[in-house]
Design a protein around this motif. Structure first.
Motif, PDB file in Angstrom:
ATOM      1  N   ASP A  89       0.830  -1.210   0.000  1.00  0.00           N
ATOM      2  CA  ASP A  89       0.000   0.000   0.000  1.00  0.00           C
ATOM      3  C   ASP A  89       0.865   1.262   0.000  1.00  0.00           C
ATOM      4  OD1 ASP A  89      -1.967  -1.909   0.219  1.00  0.00           O
ATOM      5  OD2 ASP A  89      -2.765  -1.187   2.123  1.00  0.00           O
ATOM      6  N   THR A  90       1.906   1.257   0.822  1.00  0.00           N
ATOM      7  CA  THR A  90       2.804   2.410   0.884  1.00  0.00           C
ATOM      8  C   THR A  90       3.522   2.611  -0.439  1.00  0.00           C
ATOM      9  OG1 THR A  90       3.147   2.116   3.259  1.00  0.00           O
ATOM     10  CG2 THR A  90       4.824   3.371   2.062  1.00  0.00           C
ATOM     11  N   LEU A  91       4.039   1.548  -0.993  1.00  0.00           N
ATOM     12  CA  LEU A  91       4.764   1.654  -2.257  1.00  0.00           C
ATOM     13  C   LEU A  91       3.854   2.170  -3.373  1.00  0.00           C
ATOM     14  CD1 LEU A  91       7.540   1.276  -3.481  1.00  0.00           C
ATOM     15  CD2 LEU A  91       6.928  -1.085  -4.003  1.00  0.00           C
TER      16      LEU A  91
ATOM     17  N   VAL B 199      10.445  19.042   1.796  1.00  0.00           N
ATOM     18  CA  VAL B 199      10.583  17.623   1.473  1.00  0.00           C
ATOM     19  C   VAL B 199      10.829  16.859   2.770  1.00  0.00           C
ATOM     20  CG1 VAL B 199      11.983  15.905   0.262  1.00  0.00           C
ATOM     21  CG2 VAL B 199      11.454  18.060  -0.839  1.00  0.00           C
ATOM     22  N   ALA B 200      10.129  15.761   2.929  1.00  0.00           N
ATOM     23  CA  ALA B 200      10.374  14.863   4.058  1.00  0.00           C
ATOM     24  C   ALA B 200      11.526  13.943   3.677  1.00  0.00           C
ATOM     25  CB  ALA B 200       9.117  14.045   4.356  1.00  0.00           C
ATOM     26  N   PRO B 201      12.338  13.551   4.643  1.00  0.00           N
ATOM     27  CA  PRO B 201      13.396  12.603   4.290  1.00  0.00           C
ATOM     28  C   PRO B 201      12.774  11.263   3.885  1.00  0.00           C
ATOM     29  CG  PRO B 201      13.541  13.254   6.615  1.00  0.00           C
ATOM     30  CD  PRO B 201      12.363  13.928   6.023  1.00  0.00           C
ATOM     31  N   PHE B 202      13.177  10.762   2.747  1.00  0.00           N
ATOM     32  CA  PHE B 202      12.676   9.455   2.319  1.00  0.00           C
ATOM     33  C   PHE B 202      13.725   8.746   1.495  1.00  0.00           C
ATOM     34  CE2 PHE B 202      11.125  12.328  -1.021  1.00  0.00           C
ATOM     35  CZ  PHE B 202      11.445  11.655  -2.187  1.00  0.00           C
ATOM     36  N   PHE B 203      13.631   7.432   1.502  1.00  0.00           N
ATOM     37  CA  PHE B 203      14.535   6.597   0.724  1.00  0.00           C
ATOM     38  C   PHE B 203      13.781   5.327   0.367  1.00  0.00           C
ATOM     39  CE2 PHE B 203      17.489   3.075   0.315  1.00  0.00           C
ATOM     40  CZ  PHE B 203      18.395   3.572  -0.600  1.00  0.00           C
ATOM     41  N   TYR B 204      13.660   5.052  -0.913  1.00  0.00           N
ATOM     42  CA  TYR B 204      13.020   3.821  -1.376  1.00  0.00           C
ATOM     43  C   TYR B 204      13.966   3.149  -2.353  1.00  0.00           C
ATOM     44  CZ  TYR B 204       8.740   5.440   0.717  1.00  0.00           C
ATOM     45  OH  TYR B 204       7.801   5.858   1.632  1.00  0.00           O
ATOM     46  N   GLU B 205      14.230   1.892  -2.111  1.00  0.00           N
ATOM     47  CA  GLU B 205      15.045   1.102  -3.009  1.00  0.00           C
ATOM     48  C   GLU B 205      14.107   0.163  -3.763  1.00  0.00           C
ATOM     49  OE1 GLU B 205      19.169  -1.308  -2.716  1.00  0.00           O
ATOM     50  OE2 GLU B 205      17.679  -1.802  -1.196  1.00  0.00           O
ATOM     51  N   LEU B 206      14.157   0.225  -5.082  1.00  0.00           N
ATOM     52  CA  LEU B 206      13.283  -0.631  -5.892  1.00  0.00           C
ATOM     53  C   LEU B 206      14.096  -1.741  -6.527  1.00  0.00           C
ATOM     54  CD1 LEU B 206      10.931   1.878  -7.737  1.00  0.00           C
ATOM     55  CD2 LEU B 206      10.412   0.394  -5.809  1.00  0.00           C
ATOM     56  N   THR B 207      13.821  -2.920  -6.096  1.00  0.00           N
ATOM     57  CA  THR B 207      14.419  -4.109  -6.687  1.00  0.00           C
ATOM     58  C   THR B 207      13.273  -5.084  -6.943  1.00  0.00           C
ATOM     59  OG1 THR B 207      14.752  -5.253  -4.587  1.00  0.00           O
ATOM     60  CG2 THR B 207      16.543  -3.792  -5.335  1.00  0.00           C
ATOM     61  N   PRO B 208      13.475  -6.070  -7.774  1.00  0.00           N
ATOM     62  CA  PRO B 208      12.413  -7.053  -7.973  1.00  0.00           C
ATOM     63  C   PRO B 208      11.983  -7.716  -6.660  1.00  0.00           C
ATOM     64  CG  PRO B 208      14.068  -7.288  -9.691  1.00  0.00           C
ATOM     65  CD  PRO B 208      14.609  -6.302  -8.695  1.00  0.00           C
ATOM     66  N   GLN B 209      12.922  -7.933  -5.761  1.00  0.00           N
ATOM     67  CA  GLN B 209      12.591  -8.571  -4.488  1.00  0.00           C
ATOM     68  C   GLN B 209      11.740  -7.661  -3.604  1.00  0.00           C
ATOM     69  OE1 GLN B 209      15.726  -8.351  -5.785  1.00  0.00           O
ATOM     70  NE2 GLN B 209      15.905 -10.472  -6.474  1.00  0.00           N
ATOM     71  N   VAL B 210      12.074  -6.375  -3.567  1.00  0.00           N
ATOM     72  CA  VAL B 210      11.291  -5.413  -2.784  1.00  0.00           C
ATOM     73  C   VAL B 210       9.865  -5.349  -3.335  1.00  0.00           C
ATOM     74  CG1 VAL B 210      11.013  -2.958  -2.230  1.00  0.00           C
ATOM     75  CG2 VAL B 210      13.249  -4.046  -1.991  1.00  0.00           C
ATOM     76  N   ILE B 211       9.748  -5.306  -4.651  1.00  0.00           N
ATOM     77  CA  ILE B 211       8.425  -5.246  -5.277  1.00  0.00           C
ATOM     78  C   ILE B 211       7.642  -6.523  -4.991  1.00  0.00           C
ATOM     79  CG2 ILE B 211       7.214  -5.178  -7.506  1.00  0.00           C
ATOM     80  CD1 ILE B 211       9.446  -3.219  -8.408  1.00  0.00           C
ATOM     81  N   ALA B 212       8.287  -7.670  -5.053  1.00  0.00           N
ATOM     82  CA  ALA B 212       7.595  -8.940  -4.772  1.00  0.00           C
ATOM     83  C   ALA B 212       7.090  -8.981  -3.333  1.00  0.00           C
ATOM     84  CB  ALA B 212       8.524 -10.120  -5.045  1.00  0.00           C
ATOM     85  N   ARG B 213       7.916  -8.538  -2.375  1.00  0.00           N
ATOM     86  CA  ARG B 213       7.468  -8.516  -0.973  1.00  0.00           C
ATOM     87  C   ARG B 213       6.331  -7.531  -0.785  1.00  0.00           C
ATOM     88  NH1 ARG B 213      13.070  -8.920   0.018  1.00  0.00           N
ATOM     89  NH2 ARG B 213      13.226  -6.704   0.442  1.00  0.00           N
ATOM     90  N   ALA B 214       6.435  -6.369  -1.416  1.00  0.00           N
ATOM     91  CA  ALA B 214       5.389  -5.356  -1.289  1.00  0.00           C
ATOM     92  C   ALA B 214       4.091  -5.833  -1.922  1.00  0.00           C
ATOM     93  CB  ALA B 214       5.846  -4.041  -1.929  1.00  0.00           C
ATOM     94  N   ALA B 215       4.178  -6.467  -3.073  1.00  0.00           N
ATOM     95  CA  ALA B 215       2.982  -6.947  -3.775  1.00  0.00           C
ATOM     96  C   ALA B 215       2.203  -7.940  -2.927  1.00  0.00           C
ATOM     97  CB  ALA B 215       3.371  -7.575  -5.109  1.00  0.00           C
ATOM     98  N   ALA B 216       2.908  -8.715  -2.132  1.00  0.00           N
ATOM     99  CA  ALA B 216       2.248  -9.718  -1.283  1.00  0.00           C
ATOM    100  C   ALA B 216       1.455  -9.084  -0.148  1.00  0.00           C
ATOM    101  CB  ALA B 216       3.293 -10.679  -0.714  1.00  0.00           C
TER     102      ALA B 216
END
Length: 117
Positions: free
Chosen positions: A12-14, A85-102
């Protein structure tokens, strides 16, 4: 002491973050706010956008946690909302997307469909 990486975002966050950044106006707003915090009227003039439209984009960025707005009183007593701007950091990898999608909830699914209309 080594720096601890931020936790992986939920689906949801992603979705909220990517949706907020998936607009050229909002990218320009974030870029302008990296330079310095600003109030709505000055920011609107700086990026060449009407205040109502800018406010709508800022709300979307704020809801995604990418910018923060604070209400402050000017010397003349007028309330002004400043954004930064709020401090933020998002790393997008296939693994991050797979975990987020679940972890995507039904409410996030509905919200995305409604916004696409």
């Amino acid at each position: 002491m080594p720096e601890v990486p931020p936790p992986a975002p939920t689906g949801d966050t992603l979705l909220k973050v990517l949706s907020a950044l998936g607009n050229p106006h909002r990218l320009r707003i974030v870029a302008a706010l990296v330079e310095r915090r600003n109030y709505v009227s000055a920011l609107a003039r700086e990026i060449g956008m009407g205040r109502p439209l800018l406010h709508m984009h800022l709300q979307r960025l704020e809801a995604a946690g990418l910018v923060v707005g604070t209400l402050e009183l000017a010397e003349d007593g007028k309330a002004m909302k400043y954004f930064e701007v709020a401090p933020f950091f998002y790393e997008l990898t296939p693994q991050v997307i797979a975990r987020a999608a679940a972890t995507i909830t039904e409410s996030a699914d509905r919200t995305e469909k409604e916004e696409a209309k």
